[in-house]
Design an enzyme around this catalytic site. Sequence first.
Site, PDB file in Angstrom:
ATOM      1  N   LYS A  87     -53.893  16.056  -6.455  1.00 54.65           N
ATOM      2  CA  LYS A  87     -55.266  16.148  -6.957  1.00 54.65           C
ATOM      3  C   LYS A  87     -56.089  15.005  -6.368  1.00 54.65           C
ATOM      4  O   LYS A  87     -55.724  13.829  -6.519  1.00 54.65           O
ATOM      5  CB  LYS A  87     -55.245  16.025  -8.477  1.00 54.65           C
TER       6      LYS A  87
HETATM    7  C1  E4P Z   1     -58.388  19.357 -14.881  1.00 53.16           C
HETATM    8  O1  E4P Z   1     -57.969  19.458 -13.754  1.00 53.16           O
HETATM    9  C2  E4P Z   1     -59.400  18.367 -15.282  1.00 53.16           C
HETATM   10  O2  E4P Z   1     -58.990  17.072 -14.977  1.00 53.16           O
HETATM   11  C3  E4P Z   1     -59.709  18.505 -16.752  1.00 53.16           C
HETATM   12  O3  E4P Z   1     -59.886  19.870 -17.042  1.00 53.16           O
HETATM   13  C4  E4P Z   1     -60.887  17.677 -17.191  1.00 53.16           C
HETATM   14  O4  E4P Z   1     -61.183  17.980 -18.524  1.00 53.16           O
HETATM   15  P1  E4P Z   1     -62.157  17.072 -19.408  1.00 53.16           P
HETATM   16  O5  E4P Z   1     -63.536  17.197 -18.869  1.00 53.16           O
HETATM   17  O6  E4P Z   1     -62.025  17.646 -20.783  1.00 53.16           O
HETATM   18  O7  E4P Z   1     -61.652  15.660 -19.317  1.00 53.16           O
END
Ligand code: E4P
Length: 228
Positions: A87
């Site tokens: 990521k």
């Molecule tokens: C997933 O890949 C993201 O990091 C996540 O959905 C972020 O979610 P949030 O905005 O609730 O922190």
Amino acid sequence: MKFFIDTANLEEIETAKSWGVLAGVTTNPSLYAKTGGKLSGFEGHMQKICKACEGLAVSAESQAKTTEGMIEDGRRLSALAPNIVIKLPICEESLPATRTLAEEGVRVNMTLVFSAPQALLAARAGARYISPFIGRFDDIGDDGTGQLEQVIRCVKNYKYGWWDEEGGPEIIAASVRSVNHVTQAALLGADIATVPFATLRKCIRHPLTVEGRAKFDADWAKVAGGQA
Ligand code: E4P
């Protein structure tokens, strides 16, 4: 639409996996911090998730700030398990890192995407997954699902050559905060929604289903009584 679970909690992952519908896991630094894990234990924890989820895509976030660091992280993390996905946040440093990693066959999930041009650049650089965030737009009074729609329509207008045979790049509706976000993501044709455990459970347990089951149970009891 495929379902990923948005958590680093192994128990939640195991439970969601037992439902038979899980296609992947996404983690981020905040989600790992919630498990109480330390930096030194990060890679071991990712390995445990990957082992528990053989064959499913597991996203692990790089902490690197430079292109070279991201490439190094990508190579090291992808050596941990065959199902790992790296990521990277969309930025000037991550685009060339994504290209190098894609050329080496390493899958990148480009995260923190908040506009269609960012998503188009991620796709062009070779991202296997692209994660536009819904909830964080809603948090600032903007229209998260409207932004998701723009990303999907723009990205799906083109072929990219990197992961086309695998049906990629796939769009992951991320920062999902509600059952309605899941519905909207599917209506818009998102390939994947990554959903927190509690929201995924809410997707299964509609209050009227719970009420309906209780009524049927009561009626079964009556029928059983009559039988005697
Ligand atoms: C997933 O890949 C993201 O990091 C996540 O959905 C972020 O979610 P949030 O905005 O609730 O922190």
